[in-house]
Design a protein around this motif. Structure first.
Motif, PDB file in Angstrom:
ATOM      1  N   LEU A 572      41.035  44.246  33.804  1.00  0.00           N
ATOM      2  CA  LEU A 572      41.091  42.887  33.280  1.00  0.00           C
ATOM      3  C   LEU A 572      40.171  42.795  32.074  1.00  0.00           C
ATOM      4  CD1 LEU A 572      40.908  42.760  36.674  1.00  0.00           C
ATOM      5  CD2 LEU A 572      41.490  40.381  36.205  1.00  0.00           C
ATOM      6  N   ALA A 573      40.650  42.177  31.003  1.00  0.00           N
ATOM      7  CA  ALA A 573      39.861  42.071  29.782  1.00  0.00           C
ATOM      8  C   ALA A 573      39.896  40.645  29.265  1.00  0.00           C
ATOM      9  CB  ALA A 573      40.405  43.019  28.715  1.00  0.00           C
ATOM     10  N   VAL A 574      38.749  40.185  28.772  1.00  0.00           N
ATOM     11  CA  VAL A 574      38.662  38.856  28.193  1.00  0.00           C
ATOM     12  C   VAL A 574      37.806  38.948  26.929  1.00  0.00           C
ATOM     13  CG1 VAL A 574      36.653  38.200  29.584  1.00  0.00           C
ATOM     14  CG2 VAL A 574      38.153  36.428  28.673  1.00  0.00           C
ATOM     15  N   SER A 575      38.208  38.228  25.886  1.00  0.00           N
ATOM     16  CA  SER A 575      37.514  38.308  24.595  1.00  0.00           C
ATOM     17  C   SER A 575      36.415  37.274  24.446  1.00  0.00           C
ATOM     18  CB  SER A 575      38.531  38.143  23.447  1.00  0.00           C
ATOM     19  OG  SER A 575      39.457  39.210  23.478  1.00  0.00           O
ATOM     20  N   ASN A 576      36.452  36.220  25.235  1.00  0.00           N
ATOM     21  CA  ASN A 576      35.447  35.165  25.148  1.00  0.00           C
ATOM     22  C   ASN A 576      34.067  35.738  25.460  1.00  0.00           C
ATOM     23  OD1 ASN A 576      33.909  32.866  25.231  1.00  0.00           O
ATOM     24  ND2 ASN A 576      35.044  31.885  26.903  1.00  0.00           N
ATOM     25  N   ASN A 577      33.130  35.553  24.563  1.00  0.00           N
ATOM     26  CA  ASN A 577      31.796  36.115  24.733  1.00  0.00           C
ATOM     27  C   ASN A 577      30.877  35.233  25.566  1.00  0.00           C
ATOM     28  OD1 ASN A 577      29.921  38.203  24.203  1.00  0.00           O
ATOM     29  ND2 ASN A 577      28.910  36.902  22.685  1.00  0.00           N
ATOM     30  N   ASP A 578      31.316  34.024  25.877  1.00  0.00           N
ATOM     31  CA  ASP A 578      30.493  33.105  26.654  1.00  0.00           C
ATOM     32  C   ASP A 578      30.406  33.580  28.098  1.00  0.00           C
ATOM     33  OD1 ASP A 578      29.236  30.202  26.411  1.00  0.00           O
ATOM     34  OD2 ASP A 578      30.230  30.365  28.366  1.00  0.00           O
ATOM     35  N   ILE A 579      29.272  33.310  28.716  1.00  0.00           N
ATOM     36  CA  ILE A 579      29.058  33.756  30.090  1.00  0.00           C
ATOM     37  C   ILE A 579      30.063  33.130  31.047  1.00  0.00           C
ATOM     38  CG2 ILE A 579      27.437  31.956  30.814  1.00  0.00           C
ATOM     39  CD1 ILE A 579      26.898  35.701  31.388  1.00  0.00           C
ATOM     40  N   THR A 580      30.621  31.984  30.665  1.00  0.00           N
ATOM     41  CA  THR A 580      31.614  31.327  31.532  1.00  0.00           C
ATOM     42  C   THR A 580      32.911  32.112  31.599  1.00  0.00           C
ATOM     43  OG1 THR A 580      32.367  29.993  29.650  1.00  0.00           O
ATOM     44  CG2 THR A 580      30.669  29.039  31.080  1.00  0.00           C
ATOM     45  N   ALA A 581      33.093  33.093  30.698  1.00  0.00           N
ATOM     46  CA  ALA A 581      34.297  33.925  30.755  1.00  0.00           C
ATOM     47  C   ALA A 581      34.359  34.727  32.050  1.00  0.00           C
ATOM     48  CB  ALA A 581      34.331  34.863  29.552  1.00  0.00           C
ATOM     49  N   LEU A 582      33.207  34.904  32.684  1.00  0.00           N
ATOM     50  CA  LEU A 582      33.191  35.616  33.965  1.00  0.00           C
ATOM     51  C   LEU A 582      34.010  34.879  35.008  1.00  0.00           C
ATOM     52  CD1 LEU A 582      29.413  36.640  34.065  1.00  0.00           C
ATOM     53  CD2 LEU A 582      31.368  38.058  33.410  1.00  0.00           C
ATOM     54  N   ARG A 583      33.966  33.545  34.973  1.00  0.00           N
ATOM     55  CA  ARG A 583      34.759  32.766  35.923  1.00  0.00           C
ATOM     56  C   ARG A 583      36.253  32.986  35.684  1.00  0.00           C
ATOM     57  NH1 ARG A 583      33.128  28.932  39.255  1.00  0.00           N
ATOM     58  NH2 ARG A 583      31.143  28.734  38.144  1.00  0.00           N
ATOM     59  N   ASP A 584      36.629  33.115  34.394  1.00  0.00           N
ATOM     60  CA  ASP A 584      38.030  33.391  34.081  1.00  0.00           C
ATOM     61  C   ASP A 584      38.462  34.724  34.679  1.00  0.00           C
ATOM     62  OD1 ASP A 584      38.287  31.032  32.603  1.00  0.00           O
ATOM     63  OD2 ASP A 584      37.604  32.003  30.752  1.00  0.00           O
ATOM     64  N   LEU A 585      37.587  35.733  34.595  1.00  0.00           N
ATOM     65  CA  LEU A 585      37.900  37.050  35.154  1.00  0.00           C
ATOM     66  C   LEU A 585      38.096  36.978  36.665  1.00  0.00           C
ATOM     67  CD1 LEU A 585      35.492  39.456  33.222  1.00  0.00           C
ATOM     68  CD2 LEU A 585      37.984  39.500  33.159  1.00  0.00           C
ATOM     69  N   ILE A 586      37.172  36.328  37.355  1.00  0.00           N
ATOM     70  CA  ILE A 586      37.245  36.255  38.812  1.00  0.00           C
ATOM     71  C   ILE A 586      38.466  35.462  39.245  1.00  0.00           C
ATOM     72  CG2 ILE A 586      36.091  35.367  40.876  1.00  0.00           C
ATOM     73  CD1 ILE A 586      33.420  36.002  39.516  1.00  0.00           C
ATOM     74  N   THR A 587      38.724  34.343  38.568  1.00  0.00           N
ATOM     75  CA  THR A 587      39.893  33.524  38.908  1.00  0.00           C
ATOM     76  C   THR A 587      41.185  34.305  38.688  1.00  0.00           C
ATOM     77  OG1 THR A 587      38.706  31.511  38.291  1.00  0.00           O
ATOM     78  CG2 THR A 587      41.110  31.381  38.387  1.00  0.00           C
ATOM     79  N   ALA A 588      41.278  35.007  37.556  1.00  0.00           N
ATOM     80  CA  ALA A 588      42.481  35.790  37.271  1.00  0.00           C
ATOM     81  C   ALA A 588      42.665  36.911  38.289  1.00  0.00           C
ATOM     82  CB  ALA A 588      42.396  36.366  35.855  1.00  0.00           C
ATOM     83  N   ALA A 589      41.564  37.586  38.657  1.00  0.00           N
ATOM     84  CA  ALA A 589      41.656  38.662  39.644  1.00  0.00           C
ATOM     85  C   ALA A 589      42.107  38.123  40.989  1.00  0.00           C
ATOM     86  CB  ALA A 589      40.307  39.364  39.775  1.00  0.00           C
ATOM     87  N   ASN A 590      41.558  36.995  41.403  1.00  0.00           N
ATOM     88  CA  ASN A 590      41.932  36.397  42.684  1.00  0.00           C
ATOM     89  C   ASN A 590      43.400  35.983  42.681  1.00  0.00           C
ATOM     90  OD1 ASN A 590      41.073  35.859  45.245  1.00  0.00           O
ATOM     91  ND2 ASN A 590      40.228  33.842  44.790  1.00  0.00           N
ATOM     92  N   THR A 591      43.854  35.422  41.558  1.00  0.00           N
ATOM     93  CA  THR A 591      45.260  35.033  41.437  1.00  0.00           C
ATOM     94  C   THR A 591      46.173  36.253  41.492  1.00  0.00           C
ATOM     95  OG1 THR A 591      44.641  33.125  40.082  1.00  0.00           O
ATOM     96  CG2 THR A 591      46.932  33.851  39.960  1.00  0.00           C
ATOM     97  N   LEU A 592      45.774  37.321  40.798  1.00  0.00           N
ATOM     98  CA  LEU A 592      46.553  38.556  40.815  1.00  0.00           C
ATOM     99  C   LEU A 592      46.719  39.077  42.238  1.00  0.00           C
ATOM    100  CD1 LEU A 592      47.799  41.089  39.327  1.00  0.00           C
ATOM    101  CD2 LEU A 592      45.475  42.030  39.359  1.00  0.00           C
ATOM    102  N   LEU A 593      45.622  39.113  42.981  1.00  0.00           N
ATOM    103  CA  LEU A 593      45.670  39.662  44.335  1.00  0.00           C
ATOM    104  C   LEU A 593      46.544  38.810  45.250  1.00  0.00           C
ATOM    105  CD1 LEU A 593      41.963  40.795  44.873  1.00  0.00           C
ATOM    106  CD2 LEU A 593      43.917  42.144  44.127  1.00  0.00           C
ATOM    107  N   LYS A 594      46.381  37.497  45.189  1.00  0.00           N
ATOM    108  CA  LYS A 594      47.100  36.618  46.109  1.00  0.00           C
ATOM    109  C   LYS A 594      48.564  36.447  45.736  1.00  0.00           C
ATOM    110  CE  LYS A 594      43.139  33.841  47.627  1.00  0.00           C
ATOM    111  NZ  LYS A 594      42.541  32.475  47.668  1.00  0.00           N
ATOM    112  N   GLU A 595      48.829  36.122  44.469  1.00  0.00           N
ATOM    113  CA  GLU A 595      50.171  35.709  44.073  1.00  0.00           C
ATOM    114  C   GLU A 595      51.051  36.864  43.606  1.00  0.00           C
ATOM    115  OE1 GLU A 595      50.019  32.476  41.333  1.00  0.00           O
ATOM    116  OE2 GLU A 595      48.569  31.325  42.533  1.00  0.00           O
ATOM    117  N   VAL A 596      50.439  37.942  43.148  1.00  0.00           N
ATOM    118  CA  VAL A 596      51.232  39.070  42.652  1.00  0.00           C
ATOM    119  C   VAL A 596      51.217  40.236  43.633  1.00  0.00           C
ATOM    120  CG1 VAL A 596      51.539  40.718  40.759  1.00  0.00           C
ATOM    121  CG2 VAL A 596      50.767  38.388  40.266  1.00  0.00           C
ATOM    122  N   ALA A 597      50.023  40.591  44.132  1.00  0.00           N
ATOM    123  CA  ALA A 597      49.903  41.756  45.010  1.00  0.00           C
ATOM    124  C   ALA A 597      50.104  41.429  46.479  1.00  0.00           C
ATOM    125  CB  ALA A 597      48.538  42.415  44.818  1.00  0.00           C
ATOM    126  N   GLY A 598      50.053  40.138  46.845  1.00  0.00           N
ATOM    127  CA  GLY A 598      50.242  39.776  48.247  1.00  0.00           C
ATOM    128  C   GLY A 598      49.088  40.177  49.136  1.00  0.00           C
TER     129      GLY A 598
END
Length: 686
Positions: A572-598
């Motif tokens: 997973l990659a994100v270009s936003n340099n702000d520390i809040t981009a970490l939340r985007d990473l975790i949210t995207a990973a959680n969504t990937l696992l639940k909705e795509v990977a089951g």
């Protein structure tokens, strides 16, 4: 001129042990003497040994005379007391201890000997025992025939004018009355390939199909002449059933040769030999695997560190049978070895670990860190696989020593390790006590980091970037070939660079489609320019319906390998340099696992984050801990935060390296081994 290192050759007189001498000399070693074990004088002429070939042992003295070196001999007094693959401790009365006594005698008489050559091609049973004896005596094991393709290797031997005769037969297709005493060259290109196609015949005799005796070769200073031989077989036995037969040598003599080719062969270039030394065309059938029978405690709980050190640790749940622990230690110790010992004592028990990531603030201290690491895992059989690299340092870094370690552990008995300790053409031996690969649950192969070493010499030869990556990839491929897997089954690649230039050339050397992270780090072991790390599916697991995905979830770009409801590995990659981009990473990973990977949150085993701002290291750690706690206070993946100099996460669909590198890149791994077992069971036989 650099002095050559001396070695002793374990010889039976057969083609493999003789050609192993030639390969060892080609790679810069000097033959000091030979060693041989023979059957008891009051026993049978040929011993039924699990370790040693004794066919035509009556001519071994003549072979040593032809080689023009001393011969140290010993009697085989023991038997095969321990018959499984593992042999890491002294077993009194075992025939392996006869080899130990023999090589101990060699060391006393010839202290310049530092290595031992043997002719093993496929036998893991023999290789492991030779390696263990060498390790106990402080000797280096040379096994330059290991994993060589048998047909090509046999052709190479004959092309080298190695003249050998058959002295034992024990296979369908070979008849003692027809084949004993005949020259190997009469059958290598005609009969043997036919038998291989028909019966799975090992063309170099690795299945015990036949044994040989070398009468002449360019390495011999003299030619071996057999004066009196006896053929031993049952003439009444029906043909076509693989009757065993042997040729016993009763007397022999040697004759001078008209031309001495010894000096010529030592200077023969390796590229004059037309064969592929990196891959085997033989099915290993899991012969290379040492199985672990150790289990992990129900929950890993790192002990509290003293006030002199800082620890950042996360421990995963036990769901699925894989656990991970992450540890960062900043020590006030004055030397790296002490700091390393401090860090290691707070890890889970060594026998639980199957993979270790070691990050050092100063790679110049690698030798000291490796010494402490070796001592920590010295009794761990098998040891974990490992990757090692330098950490990017903050601008305010003090004189303290920082060591980051994260380990992956398994509480299952289904761990298998590939641990080759001999120098060969196959792949590099590990620089420390770790395995080339560990396989978990017969499904996932975790390969140790590979640098562009020349396997035969364990040295790095300067090459263009693309060639260096290809060499790392070839090493990984050789390892995967021995673990029932292949490069095409890879789940992800992590390529480490010791420079910060655009990695376009390196990226195009890697196979497409596989999720890839490219990281620039301060330094790598042995001042290597590149190091490649990967994980792959076994052939068995690869039969499942896996998907390669390249998607965006919010601002996060994701490349993933998924088997629905079983496992997911993703970058997973994100270009936003702000520390809040970490939340985007975790949210995207959680969504990937639940909705795509089951998969569920508790199946999330590992979250490894790479970033290029070491000054914000502790802030990033604290922020991640807080965010994961908001999701679940009881269960979380093991978190590792690794500062690097630069990073890239290429899209495998675009096939290019983005001009603007991301700010944060994460690698996640999640699995449900119970569901995976069900899927594998349902797909059995397909």
């Amino acid at each position: 001129m650099v002095a050559k290192e001396g070695f002793v050759a374990l010889i039976s007189g057969g083609k493999d042990s003789i050609y192993s001498i030639i390969e060892s000399e080609r790679n810069g070693y000097e033959l000091i003497c030979c060693a041989n074990l023979f059957p008891p004088k009051n026993g049978t002429d040929e011993l039924d040994s699990w370790m040693y070939q004794s066919a035509a042992h009556g001519a071994v003295l003549g072979v040593a005379e032809c080689l023009d070196v001393p011969l140290i001999r010993g009697e085989i007094k023991g038997s095969a007391r321990r018959k499984d693959l593992a042999y890491f401790e002294i077993v009194h009365g075992d025939e392996v201890e006869d080899l130990y006594a023999l090589l101990q005698k060699v060391k006393v008489q010839f202290p310049q000997v530092i290595a031992v050559s043997s002719g093993a091609i496929l036998s893991t049973y023999q290789r492991i025992r030779v390696e263990t004896v060498c390790e106990r005596l402080g000797l280096r094991s040379l096994s330059y025939l290991w994993q060589r393709p048998q047909r090509a290797l046999l052709a190479e031997m004959l092309q080298f004018n190695l003249d050998a005769i058959i002295v034992k037969t024990a296979s369908l297709g070979l008849e003692p009355s027809k084949h004993l005493g005949k020259h190997l060259s009469q059958f290598a290109h005609t009969l043997f390939p036919v038998l291989n196609d028909r019966f799975g015949f090992h063309e170099c005799g690795e299945g015990g199909e036949y044994e040989t005796l070398v009468l002449d070769c360019p390495r011999y200073r003299k030619r071996l002449i057999l004066d009196h031989v006896v053929l031993d077989f049952d003439p009444q036995a029906p043909s076509g059933i693989g009757t065993t037969g042997a040729l016993h040598v009763r007397s022999w003599h040697t004759e001078p040769k008209e031309e001495d080719c010894f000096d010529t062969i030592l200077h023969q270039k390796e590229n004059e030999i037309d064969s592929n030394k990196n891959k085997s065309d033989d099915d290993p059938n899991s012969l290379f695997i040492v199985k672990s029978i150790l289990t992990l405690p129900p929950i890993l709980t790192p002990t509290k560190l003293p006030s002199s050190a800082r620890i950042i640790s996360k421990v995963s749940s036990n769901v699925g049978g894989i656990q991970c622990a992450s540890l960062v230690v900043v020590s006030n110790a004055t030397d790296t070895e002490t700091a390393m010992r401090t860090a290691l004592q707070y890890l889970p028990p060594p026998e639980c670990c199957f993979y270790a990531h070691l990050y050092l603030s100063n790679m110049h201290d690698f030798a000291a860190a490796n010494k402490a690491y070796a001592n920590h895992f010295k009794n761990c059989r098998p040891p974990p696989s490992r990757v090692c690299l330098g950490l990017a340092q903050s601008t305010t870094a003090s004189n303290t020593i920082e060591i980051a370690i994260d380990v992956d552990c398994c509480n299952s008995q289904r761990r298998e390790a590939l641990h080759v300790r001999s120098i060969s053409h196959w792949a590099p031996v590990c620089i420390g006590p770790y395995c080339q690969a560990n396989t978990i649950a017969s499904s996932f192969v975790f390969v140790a980091g590979q640098i562009p070493l020349e396997s035969a010499t364990m040295k790095i030869v300067p090459l263009p970037a693309q060639e260096n990556v290809k060499k790392c990839l070839d090493h990984c491929s050789a390892v995967l070939d021995c673990t029932q897997s292949r490069i095409e089954n890879s789940l992800f690649f992590i390529l480490y660079l010791s420079h910060s230039l655009s990695p376009l050339e390196e990226y195009h050397a890697l196979p497409s489609r596989i999720p890839t992270i490219i990281l620039s780090v301060p330094s790598l072991p042995m001042n290597a320019s590149h190091e490649l790390q990967l994980a792959a599916l076994t052939h068995q697991a690869a039969r499942l319906a896996k998907r390669y995905l390249c998607i965006n979830i919010g601002p996060v770009q994701i490349a993933a390998t998924v088997v629905t409801a079983s496992f997911c590995a993703a970058t997973l990659a994100v270009s936003n340099n702000d520390i809040t981009a970490l939340r985007d990473l975790i949210t995207a990973a959680n969504t990937l696992l639940k909705e795509v990977a089951g998969l569920r949150y508790e199946h999330w085993v590992r979250f490894r984050l790479f970033h290029k701002e070491p000054d914000r290291q502790y802030m990033v750690n604290d922020q991640l801990a807080r965010m994961f706690a908001e999701i679940n206070t009881d269960v979380a993946p093991a978190v590792s935060v690794i500062p690097v100099l630069n990073l890239w996460c290429p899209s495998f669909t675009a096939g290019v390296v983005p001009a603007a590198p991301p700010s944060f890149v994460a690698l996640i791994f999640a699995c449900d081994l119970q569901a995976l077992d069900v899927h594998l069971w349902m797909h059995r036989g397909r």
